[in-house]
Design an enzyme around this catalytic site. Structure first.
Site, mmCIF file in Angstrom:
data_model
loop_
_atom_site.group_PDB
_atom_site.id
_atom_site.type_symbol
_atom_site.label_atom_id
_atom_site.label_comp_id
_atom_site.label_asym_id
_atom_site.label_seq_id
_atom_site.Cartn_x
_atom_site.Cartn_y
_atom_site.Cartn_z
ATOM 1 N N ASN A 125 0.823 -0.982 -0.789
ATOM 2 C CA ASN A 125 0.188 -0.036 -0.250
ATOM 3 C C ASN A 125 1.013 1.543 -0.136
ATOM 4 O O ASN A 125 0.340 2.315 0.194
ATOM 5 C CB ASN A 125 -0.940 -0.493 1.215
ATOM 6 C CG ASN A 125 -0.528 -0.577 2.101
ATOM 7 O OD1 ASN A 125 0.345 -0.631 2.655
ATOM 8 N ND2 ASN A 125 -1.314 -0.819 3.311
ATOM 9 N N GLU A 139 7.882 5.881 17.257
ATOM 10 C CA GLU A 139 8.284 5.073 15.237
ATOM 11 C C GLU A 139 9.297 6.745 14.954
ATOM 12 O O GLU A 139 10.036 6.038 14.537
ATOM 13 C CB GLU A 139 7.255 5.188 14.570
ATOM 14 C CG GLU A 139 6.489 3.999 14.433
ATOM 15 C CD GLU A 139 5.402 3.813 13.670
ATOM 16 O OE1 GLU A 139 4.235 2.733 13.853
ATOM 17 O OE2 GLU A 139 4.894 5.147 12.943
HETATM 18 O O1 CDP Z 1 -0.398 0.448 7.601
HETATM 19 P P1 CDP Z 1 -1.275 0.241 8.400
HETATM 20 O O2 CDP Z 1 -1.295 1.557 10.110
HETATM 21 O O3 CDP Z 1 -2.739 1.172 8.098
HETATM 22 O O4 CDP Z 1 -1.946 -1.102 9.053
HETATM 23 P P2 CDP Z 1 -1.304 -1.733 9.843
HETATM 24 O O5 CDP Z 1 -2.658 -3.155 10.777
HETATM 25 O O6 CDP Z 1 -0.871 -1.669 11.243
HETATM 26 O O7 CDP Z 1 -0.776 -3.362 9.080
HETATM 27 C C1 CDP Z 1 0.725 -2.690 8.991
HETATM 28 C C2 CDP Z 1 0.605 -3.396 7.417
HETATM 29 O O8 CDP Z 1 1.029 -4.483 7.336
HETATM 30 C C3 CDP Z 1 -0.346 -2.574 6.623
HETATM 31 O O9 CDP Z 1 0.307 -1.092 6.111
HETATM 32 C C4 CDP Z 1 0.255 -3.398 5.219
HETATM 33 O O10 CDP Z 1 1.004 -2.831 4.473
HETATM 34 C C5 CDP Z 1 0.459 -5.171 6.368
HETATM 35 N N1 CDP Z 1 -0.974 -5.659 5.720
HETATM 36 C C6 CDP Z 1 -1.174 -6.671 4.993
HETATM 37 O O11 CDP Z 1 -0.804 -7.013 4.459
HETATM 38 N N2 CDP Z 1 -2.127 -7.500 5.443
HETATM 39 C C7 CDP Z 1 -3.625 -7.613 6.197
HETATM 40 N N3 CDP Z 1 -4.396 -8.018 6.258
HETATM 41 C C8 CDP Z 1 -3.187 -6.419 6.988
HETATM 42 C C9 CDP Z 1 -1.768 -4.870 7.071
#
Ligand code: CDP
Ligand code: MG
Length: 170
Positions: A125, A139
């Site tokens: 993403n 972070e």
């Molecule tokens: O980045 P964000 O805080 O929106 O999401 P997160 O829940 O903290 O997850 C971190 C990163 O893990 C995401 O930005 C995705 O790149 C990856 N991810 C994934 O590949 N598949 C998922 N079901 C959830 C997260």
């Protein structure tokens, strides 16, 4: 002036963003927030740094794949790390980024426009943004030394090093 609190937030343009030459586009989209940048660099994330960054995801089945993604094993071993500062910085940046899942993200958002889900199920993403103040502080301290920011959002301490003194997060 809305009187909202001044915040900092960590942004990473992930390796897919760099590989796809999206750096300029993403920075332009982030400039819509009218926040200021107080630190910026290109970094090559080590495995340890990538694991620490995604520490909270350590029990997810895709953790190893996620660490390899952030290290750039599927694209290029680089990220652009930035610290944005201003009123409600965390929420403003998250809004421009869009939802975590690029298929669910608003098509006009950064993730909606440029993200994809790989056949292995990882959300590529293109951008990371902190979700709350506690996460932002952890972070920012993980990715930046005090000397790399133009101001000191958190307390610092002087440390003796072999060739003089340097600052470290207190
Ligand atoms: O980045 P964000 O805080 O929106 O999401 P997160 O829940 O903290 O997850 C971190 C990163 O893990 C995401 O930005 C995705 O790149 C990856 N991810 C994934 O590949 N598949 C998922 N079901 C959830 C997260
Ligand atoms: Mg997150």
């Amino acid at each position: 002036m809305t009187g909202a609190p001044e915040q900092q937030t960590l942004v990473l343009i992930k390796p897919d963003g760099l590989k796809k030459s999206l750096t300029g586009n993403i920075l332009t989209r982030l400039s819509e927030t009218k926040l200021i940048i107080i630190g910026a660099k290109i970094a090559k994330p080590s495995r340890e740094l990538a694991m620490q960054h995604y520490y909270e995801m350590k029990d997810k089945p895709f953790f190893e794949e996620l660490v390899r993604y952030l290290m750039g094993e599927f694209h290029t071993p680089r990220v652009m790390a930035l610290v944005y500062q201003g009123e409600e910085a965390i929420q403003k940046v998250r809004a421009v980024c869009g939802a975590t899942n690029p298929e669910e993200a608003d098509p006009v958002s950064i993730r909606g426009a440029y993200g994809r889900i790989t056949t292995r199920g990882i959300y590529e993403n293109v951008i990371h943004a902190s979700t709350n103040e506690e996460e932002a502080e952890r972070e920012i301290k993980l990715w930046f030394d005090p000397d790399e920011l133009v101001c000191e959002p958190y307390p610092v301490k002087e440390e003796s090093v072999s060739n003089g003194r340097r600052k470290a997060w207190a």
